[in-house]
Design an enzyme around this catalytic site. Sequence first.
Site, PDB file in Angstrom:
ATOM      1  N   ASP A   1       0.861  -1.188   0.000  1.00 52.74           N
ATOM      2  CA  ASP A   1       0.000   0.000   0.000  1.00 52.74           C
ATOM      3  C   ASP A   1       0.896   1.236   0.000  1.00 52.74           C
ATOM      4  OD1 ASP A   1      -2.386  -1.359   0.063  1.00 52.74           O
ATOM      5  OD2 ASP A   1      -2.755  -1.055   2.194  1.00 52.74           O
TER       6      ASP A   1
ATOM      7  N   ARG B   1      -1.539  -0.612  -8.458  1.00 53.70           N
ATOM      8  CA  ARG B   1      -2.890  -0.122  -8.172  1.00 53.70           C
ATOM      9  C   ARG B   1      -2.866   1.388  -8.407  1.00 53.70           C
ATOM     10  NH1 ARG B   1      -3.861  -0.553  -2.223  1.00 53.70           N
ATOM     11  NH2 ARG B   1      -4.403  -2.730  -2.614  1.00 53.70           N
TER      12      ARG B   1
HETATM   13  C1  LIG Z   1      -8.967  -0.913  -3.241  1.00 54.02           C
HETATM   14  C2  LIG Z   1      -8.470   0.417  -2.779  1.00 54.02           C
HETATM   15  C3  LIG Z   1      -7.190   0.541  -2.284  1.00 54.02           C
HETATM   16  C4  LIG Z   1      -6.688   1.788  -1.888  1.00 54.02           C
HETATM   17  N1  LIG Z   1      -5.383   1.907  -1.497  1.00 54.02           N
HETATM   18  C5  LIG Z   1      -4.882   3.125  -1.211  1.00 54.02           C
HETATM   19  C6  LIG Z   1      -3.490   3.308  -0.940  1.00 54.02           C
HETATM   20  O1  LIG Z   1      -2.689   2.363  -0.928  1.00 54.02           O
HETATM   21  N2  LIG Z   1      -3.061   4.580  -0.675  1.00 54.02           N
HETATM   22  C7  LIG Z   1      -3.906   5.670  -0.683  1.00 54.02           C
HETATM   23  O2  LIG Z   1      -3.440   6.789  -0.477  1.00 54.02           O
HETATM   24  N3  LIG Z   1      -5.220   5.506  -0.927  1.00 54.02           N
HETATM   25  C8  LIG Z   1      -5.729   4.286  -1.190  1.00 54.02           C
HETATM   26  N4  LIG Z   1      -7.066   4.139  -1.469  1.00 54.02           N
HETATM   27  C9  LIG Z   1      -7.992   5.278  -1.231  1.00 54.02           C
HETATM   28  C10 LIG Z   1      -8.114   6.140  -2.472  1.00 54.02           C
HETATM   29  O3  LIG Z   1      -6.897   6.803  -2.690  1.00 54.02           O
HETATM   30  C11 LIG Z   1      -9.244   7.183  -2.319  1.00 54.02           C
HETATM   31  O4  LIG Z   1      -8.953   8.030  -1.258  1.00 54.02           O
HETATM   32  C12 LIG Z   1     -10.620   6.602  -2.088  1.00 54.02           C
HETATM   33  O5  LIG Z   1     -10.820   5.448  -2.853  1.00 54.02           O
HETATM   34  C13 LIG Z   1     -11.684   7.643  -2.468  1.00 54.02           C
HETATM   35  O6  LIG Z   1     -11.565   7.986  -3.817  1.00 54.02           O
HETATM   36  P1  LIG Z   1     -12.528   7.464  -4.977  1.00 54.02           P
HETATM   37  O7  LIG Z   1     -11.686   7.266  -6.192  1.00 54.02           O
HETATM   38  O8  LIG Z   1     -13.293   6.277  -4.543  1.00 54.02           O
HETATM   39  O9  LIG Z   1     -13.451   8.708  -5.312  1.00 54.02           O
HETATM   40  P2  LIG Z   1     -14.308   9.664  -4.392  1.00 54.02           P
HETATM   41  O10 LIG Z   1     -14.921  10.634  -5.324  1.00 54.02           O
HETATM   42  O11 LIG Z   1     -13.504  10.191  -3.269  1.00 54.02           O
HETATM   43  O12 LIG Z   1     -15.414   8.702  -3.805  1.00 54.02           O
HETATM   44  C14 LIG Z   1     -16.514   8.273  -4.570  1.00 54.02           C
HETATM   45  C15 LIG Z   1     -17.555   7.701  -3.618  1.00 54.02           C
HETATM   46  O13 LIG Z   1     -17.036   6.495  -3.018  1.00 54.02           O
HETATM   47  C16 LIG Z   1     -17.436   6.390  -1.644  1.00 54.02           C
HETATM   48  N5  LIG Z   1     -16.220   6.310  -0.805  1.00 54.02           N
HETATM   49  C17 LIG Z   1     -14.963   6.587  -1.215  1.00 54.02           C
HETATM   50  N6  LIG Z   1     -14.070   6.359  -0.228  1.00 54.02           N
HETATM   51  C18 LIG Z   1     -14.791   5.946   0.843  1.00 54.02           C
HETATM   52  C19 LIG Z   1     -14.440   5.573   2.173  1.00 54.02           C
HETATM   53  N7  LIG Z   1     -13.163   5.576   2.608  1.00 54.02           N
HETATM   54  N8  LIG Z   1     -15.431   5.195   2.995  1.00 54.02           N
HETATM   55  C20 LIG Z   1     -16.707   5.181   2.589  1.00 54.02           C
HETATM   56  N9  LIG Z   1     -17.097   5.507   1.334  1.00 54.02           N
HETATM   57  C21 LIG Z   1     -16.161   5.909   0.470  1.00 54.02           C
HETATM   58  C22 LIG Z   1     -18.310   7.592  -1.371  1.00 54.02           C
HETATM   59  O14 LIG Z   1     -19.647   7.202  -1.576  1.00 54.02           O
HETATM   60  C23 LIG Z   1     -17.881   8.595  -2.419  1.00 54.02           C
HETATM   61  O15 LIG Z   1     -18.868   9.512  -2.725  1.00 54.02           O
HETATM   62  C24 LIG Z   1      -7.551   2.921  -1.922  1.00 54.02           C
HETATM   63  C25 LIG Z   1      -8.844   2.798  -2.428  1.00 54.02           C
HETATM   64  C26 LIG Z   1      -9.310   1.581  -2.868  1.00 54.02           C
HETATM   65  C27 LIG Z   1     -10.686   1.488  -3.460  1.00 54.02           C
END
Ligand SMILES: Cc1cc2nc3c(=O)[nH]c(=O)nc-3n(C[C@H](O)[C@H](O)[C@H](O)COP(=O)(O)OP(=O)(O)OC[C@H]3O[C@@H](n4cnc5c(N)ncnc54)[C@H](O)[C@@H]3O)c2cc1C
Length: 300
Positions: free
Chosen positions: A123, A173
Amino acid sequence: MINNLIASSIPILPKWFIKFFSKPYVAGETIEEVIGHIKTINDSGFAATVDILGEHVSDVNTSFEITTEYCQLYDRINQLSLDCNLSIKPTHLGLELSLDTALKNFETVINKAKENSNFLRLDMENSLYTDNTFTIYDYCKKIYPNVGVVLQAYLKRSIKDAETLAKPGFNARICKGIYKENPDIAYQDQNEIRDNFLRLVKIMIQKQAYACYATHDQYLIDRIIEIIKDRKLNTNQFEFQVLYGVPMAGRLEELAKNGYKVRVYVPFGSEWYEYSLRRLKENPNIVGYILKNLFSKNTY
Ligand SMILES: Cc1cc2nc3c(=O)[nH]c(=O)nc-3n(C[C@H](O)[C@H](O)[C@H](O)COP(=O)(O)OP(=O)(O)OC[C@H]3O[C@@H](n4cnc5c(N)ncnc54)[C@H](O)[C@@H]3O)c2cc1C
């Protein structure tokens, strides 16, 4: 502002109250509990990647204990033939203590991944650790090639990182990035972050690397699918990833029905409370997500 207000009052709220809100996003506290959830996810047609909640361990012995727990997970996944790999935060295996401690622990874990023919994802945490995370990645890759990293679309450096690293056999990722970063090094505007995400998608495809699109943003998923179709990309060159418990309104089933691989990121462990507080403090927007998600139904 409301999100900030709620986030700042969370530490004074009772633990049972926080548990109620974090429960949908945490798959239990023990290995056997999380294994049960992974089986359900696999039975629903999705792969999984599992993470033990916690980060920034403050003593070497704890980092050894977490390393052992991750090794046990690889064994258990193999015994049950689950479609599941591991995602590990470098500071959970001691990166904040020293790079040497982290390298030692990751060497143990990558050897276990090799023994079980599984895969390891590092991660990506905040930018303080980006360079050392790539160092750990290089070290692991020399021992066993089934290892991957994360490229955060909000970081301005990520395009250069992708251009340097991406090639056949490289596995990354792509996500937006969750930590608070300085505008000097990270885009703050959501549209800029989306644009950079799509730039990374195109680099990964052009360089024939394996990409994992980790987002719940339906707009981004639509654009990624357009690019994939336009480039006639083979379905074994990429996958979609989502966080456990985030409602996707049938989108995951639709992706799977269209032949796309979907992997669910499953966090579990006893440190759910500390982890939830830290995440909320770093990113108060999560409060808004949680409130919105309360009114949506989840898949598994
Ligand atoms: C499989 C996976 C692995 C990840 N690994 C990392 C990593 O190694 N390092 C890192 O910095 N970030 C990581 N992230 C987090 C990522 O960077 C984003 O901060 C997060 O996914 C929100 O961005 P989004 O693209 O979903 O869009 P957004 O526009 O932020 O979210 C879209 C919608 O998704 C839902 N949502 C998003 N995040 C959450 C949450 N945490 N809890 C509840 N609902 C939520 C909400 O309904 C939101 O409106 C990961 C995310 C995923 C899906």
